[in-house]
Design an enzyme around this catalytic site. Structure first.
Site, mmCIF file in Angstrom:
data_model
loop_
_atom_site.group_PDB
_atom_site.id
_atom_site.type_symbol
_atom_site.label_atom_id
_atom_site.label_comp_id
_atom_site.label_asym_id
_atom_site.label_seq_id
_atom_site.Cartn_x
_atom_site.Cartn_y
_atom_site.Cartn_z
ATOM 1 N N ASP A 1 0.713 -1.258 -0.268
ATOM 2 C CA ASP A 1 0.167 -0.037 0.061
ATOM 3 C C ASP A 1 0.833 1.300 0.240
ATOM 4 O OD1 ASP A 1 0.836 -0.862 2.650
ATOM 5 O OD2 ASP A 1 -0.768 0.842 3.444
ATOM 6 N N GLU B 1 -0.001 -0.570 6.075
ATOM 7 C CA GLU B 1 1.192 -0.067 6.715
ATOM 8 C C GLU B 1 0.897 1.232 6.880
ATOM 9 O OE1 GLU B 1 5.047 1.540 8.023
ATOM 10 O OE2 GLU B 1 3.735 1.695 6.063
#
Length: 402
Positions: free
Chosen positions: A84, A153
């Site tokens: 991500d 994250e």
């Protein structure tokens, strides 16, 4: 596992493929599929781990995670990272499309180039080289290799690495050491590794007063002076003088809000938020107890109810010097000609969760452009990191197996 021929993966091509997936947290958009195809081709058994739940910011999320392992023997060397990325900001400010993976003058542009699709691609490419080398020699690596990749994250980090680690621990999965591919290098590739991180605690403060007219303060109870007094007390407190390998802990007030658009109203509530970045002198629970005590004393003094909410997103940790750290430093120095400094600076990373399983450190690209417009990485740097990662894999496995 018998030796087999494996194609060598190009780190630039794989980075470009990943950049072209707009996986802005918490969306995956197929990023895990790209990675899983590459790892399956290298003989990894891939396990998708999908977790759902509230994010704490007003909506639920469905997070894609991947745990992949090749081999069953120990030691098990893991690489951890995230697919991500943060939002792009102002699209018009980009000189290249943030999800196009354009190369100009030998530099690859795109969101995630540095943080951290480039790091993931470099480790995958390094693994492909190592496996190809052993296959050519008619042998097999001693031990296992694994990947722990999350799509959560850059967000709240509630349903990503944290839950994968909990699941693996409950299942008895053994990981002997882990390299996190965060962009740890400060100015030059390989000049720094992160061997620890400070903890992070967020606290939301609400002081409940009584609304009224500013001309008649006796008929109201103003919460503003109370929140100001509490914040002043907390801000003036010296948390500590530092800890070996860590700077002093710091408390920062991040917002104060009365939610009051009028000039002649005493507000009913006063709100504030603060963050504490703390070294191993403290624990999250210990700091929460201190904050609650301070608020309780002021509540008793003023008679106004003070409500605190806390979220500790990670405890402080330090990976002590030893075989793992020295093996990584030796490998980087042998390839790049500089010995990385072992540092604990910076914010938080998913290493704070992985440390529950095994010793962990961070080694990756130069982080100068991460989260910025025109995030970018020189292709030569990606290839150099792949060279370093290849030596790290070989050196760490050899020394952990000794």
């Amino acid at each position: 596992m018998s030796a087999a021929s494996h194609s060598v993966i190009d780190p630039v091509d794989l980075t470009r493929d990943l950049i072209r997936i707009p996986s802005v947290t918490p969306a995956d958009e197929g990023a895990m599929d790209v990675l899983e195809r590459a790892l399956t081709g290298l003989g990894f058994a891939c396990r998708r781990m999908v977790f759902e739940g509230p994010t704490g910011v007003g909506h639920d999320a469905r997070i894609e995670n991947l745990y992949a392992r090749r081999g069953t023997a120990s030691p098990n060397l893991c690489f951890a990272g995230h697919t991500d990325v943060v939002p792009i900001g102002d699209l018009k400010a980009w000189s290249a499309g943030p999800f196009e993976g354009e190369t100009r003058d030998g530099v690859l542009y795109g969101r995630g180039a540095v943080d951290m699709k480039g790091g993931i691609a470099a480790w995958v490419a390094a693994v492909s080289r190592v496996l190809s080398h052993y296959a050519e020699e008619g042998g097999e690596i001693e031990g296992s290799l694994s990947f722990l990749i999350t799509g959560d994250e850059e967000g709240p980090a509630l349903h990503g690495t944290k839950r994968v680690v909990q699941t693996l621990a409950a299942e008895g999965e053994v990981i002997d050491a882990c390299v996190v591919g965060e962009p740890s290098s400060a100015h030059h590739l390989g000049d720094m590794i992160k061997v620890g991180r400070r903890g992070s605690l967020n606290t939301w403060i609400t002081v409940h007063g009584k609304q009224g007219h500013v001309a008649y303060p006796d008929r109201a109870a103003n919460p503003a002076p109370v929140v100001a007094k509490l914040l002043a007390r907390l801000d003036a407190h010296v948390l500590d003088q530092g800890y070996p390998e860590f700077p002093p802990s710091n408390l920062e007030i991040t917002t104060i809000d009365m939610g009051n658009p009028a000039t002649n109203i005493i507000p009913a509530e006063a709100r504030a938020r603060l963050n504490i970045r703390f070294n191993p002198t403290h624990t999250g629970d210990g700091l929460i107890d201190w904050l609650n005590r301070e608020a309780g004393m002021l509540q008793a003094e003023t008679g106004l109810r003070i409500e605190l909410e806390h979220m500790c997103s990670g405890e402080a940790f330090l990976t002590e010097p030893g075989v793992f750290i020295s093996a990584v430093q030796d490998a980087v120095e042998a390839v790049l000609g500089r010995r990385p400094e072992a540092s604990t600076t910076g914010g938080t990373s998913d290493a704070r969760f992985i440390r529950a399983l095994c010793p962990v450190l961070e080694l990756g690209l130069v982080g100068q452009t991460m989260h910025q417009v025109d995030e970018r990485v020189p292709e030569a740097e990606l290839r150099a990191l792949t060279d370093a990662y290849e030596r790290v894999i070989i050196t760490v496995l050899e020394r952990l197996a000794a």
